[in-house]
Motif scaffolding. Structure first.
Motif, PDB file in Angstrom:
ATOM      1  N   HIS A   5      -5.433  29.874 -81.476  1.00  0.00           N
ATOM      2  CA  HIS A   5      -6.663  29.168 -81.774  1.00  0.00           C
ATOM      3  C   HIS A   5      -6.332  27.800 -82.350  1.00  0.00           C
ATOM      4  O   HIS A   5      -5.437  27.670 -83.178  1.00  0.00           O
ATOM      5  N   TYR A   6      -7.075  26.789 -81.902  1.00  0.00           N
ATOM      6  CA  TYR A   6      -6.859  25.440 -82.382  1.00  0.00           C
ATOM      7  C   TYR A   6      -8.145  24.909 -82.994  1.00  0.00           C
ATOM      8  O   TYR A   6      -9.239  25.215 -82.542  1.00  0.00           O
ATOM      9  N   SER A   7      -8.016  24.077 -84.010  1.00  0.00           N
ATOM     10  CA  SER A   7      -9.184  23.399 -84.562  1.00  0.00           C
ATOM     11  C   SER A   7      -9.323  22.060 -83.836  1.00  0.00           C
ATOM     12  O   SER A   7      -8.407  21.601 -83.144  1.00  0.00           O
ATOM     13  N   LEU A   8     -10.468  21.415 -83.985  1.00  0.00           N
ATOM     14  CA  LEU A   8     -10.689  20.137 -83.310  1.00  0.00           C
ATOM     15  C   LEU A   8      -9.734  19.054 -83.795  1.00  0.00           C
ATOM     16  O   LEU A   8      -9.442  18.122 -83.055  1.00  0.00           O
ATOM     17  N   GLU A   9      -9.242  19.190 -85.014  1.00  0.00           N
ATOM     18  CA  GLU A   9      -8.304  18.195 -85.536  1.00  0.00           C
ATOM     19  C   GLU A   9      -6.948  18.270 -84.831  1.00  0.00           C
ATOM     20  O   GLU A   9      -6.204  17.297 -84.798  1.00  0.00           O
ATOM     21  N   GLU A  10      -6.614  19.432 -84.285  1.00  0.00           N
ATOM     22  CA  GLU A  10      -5.313  19.612 -83.633  1.00  0.00           C
ATOM     23  C   GLU A  10      -5.315  19.183 -82.169  1.00  0.00           C
ATOM     24  O   GLU A  10      -4.259  19.027 -81.569  1.00  0.00           O
ATOM     25  N   ILE A  11      -6.496  18.996 -81.583  1.00  0.00           N
ATOM     26  CA  ILE A  11      -6.588  18.608 -80.174  1.00  0.00           C
ATOM     27  C   ILE A  11      -6.680  17.090 -80.098  1.00  0.00           C
ATOM     28  O   ILE A  11      -7.526  16.476 -80.765  1.00  0.00           O
ATOM     29  N   PRO A  12      -5.825  16.450 -79.299  1.00  0.00           N
ATOM     30  CA  PRO A  12      -5.860  14.986 -79.190  1.00  0.00           C
ATOM     31  C   PRO A  12      -7.215  14.492 -78.655  1.00  0.00           C
ATOM     32  O   PRO A  12      -7.810  15.123 -77.786  1.00  0.00           O
ATOM     33  N   PRO A  13      -7.702  13.372 -79.179  1.00  0.00           N
ATOM     34  CA  PRO A  13      -8.993  12.830 -78.747  1.00  0.00           C
ATOM     35  C   PRO A  13      -9.048  12.520 -77.244  1.00  0.00           C
ATOM     36  O   PRO A  13     -10.105  12.617 -76.631  1.00  0.00           O
ATOM     37  N   VAL A  14      -7.909  12.187 -76.661  1.00  0.00           N
ATOM     38  CA  VAL A  14      -7.878  11.878 -75.225  1.00  0.00           C
ATOM     39  C   VAL A  14      -8.238  13.123 -74.407  1.00  0.00           C
ATOM     40  O   VAL A  14      -8.986  13.038 -73.430  1.00  0.00           O
ATOM     41  N   ILE A  15      -7.735  14.264 -74.828  1.00  0.00           N
ATOM     42  CA  ILE A  15      -8.042  15.506 -74.119  1.00  0.00           C
ATOM     43  C   ILE A  15      -9.517  15.863 -74.283  1.00  0.00           C
ATOM     44  O   ILE A  15     -10.176  16.296 -73.332  1.00  0.00           O
ATOM     45  N   LEU A  16     -10.062  15.670 -75.477  1.00  0.00           N
ATOM     46  CA  LEU A  16     -11.485  15.928 -75.691  1.00  0.00           C
ATOM     47  C   LEU A  16     -12.347  14.998 -74.847  1.00  0.00           C
ATOM     48  O   LEU A  16     -13.356  15.422 -74.269  1.00  0.00           O
ATOM     49  N   LEU A  17     -11.958  13.744 -74.754  1.00  0.00           N
ATOM     50  CA  LEU A  17     -12.692  12.779 -73.931  1.00  0.00           C
ATOM     51  C   LEU A  17     -12.618  13.164 -72.456  1.00  0.00           C
ATOM     52  O   LEU A  17     -13.632  13.111 -71.734  1.00  0.00           O
TER      53      LEU A  17
END
Length: 76
Positions: A5-17
């Protein structure tokens, strides 16, 4: 924290975009195609922005395949 499980802080913003962009493209395409086929465009468009690729696969099975079969049977 569990490694699965990952939190949103651990996922790079580029991947979220990129994920947000893919969801928007998928939902828009499903909406426009369903509107062209007169098959509940708002339902498909809204469902298309919820996840990838489940709604698209189900859309293909329910709408596109049945339209192709209907057209093929119409001309035979």
């Amino acid at each position: 924290m569990n490694k699965l499980h990952y939190s949103l802080e651990e996922i790079p913003p580029v991947i979220l975009l990129l994920l947000a962009l893919l969801l928007l493209i998928q939902g828009t395409w499903m909406f426009r195609d369903a509107r062209k086929r007169s098959r509940f465009p708002w339902l498909w468009g809204l469902w298309g922005i919820t996840s990838i690729p489940g709604p698209l696969l189900i859309y293909w099975l329910i709408v596109i395949r049945t339209d192709r079969k209907r057209r093929r049977n119409k001309y035979t």
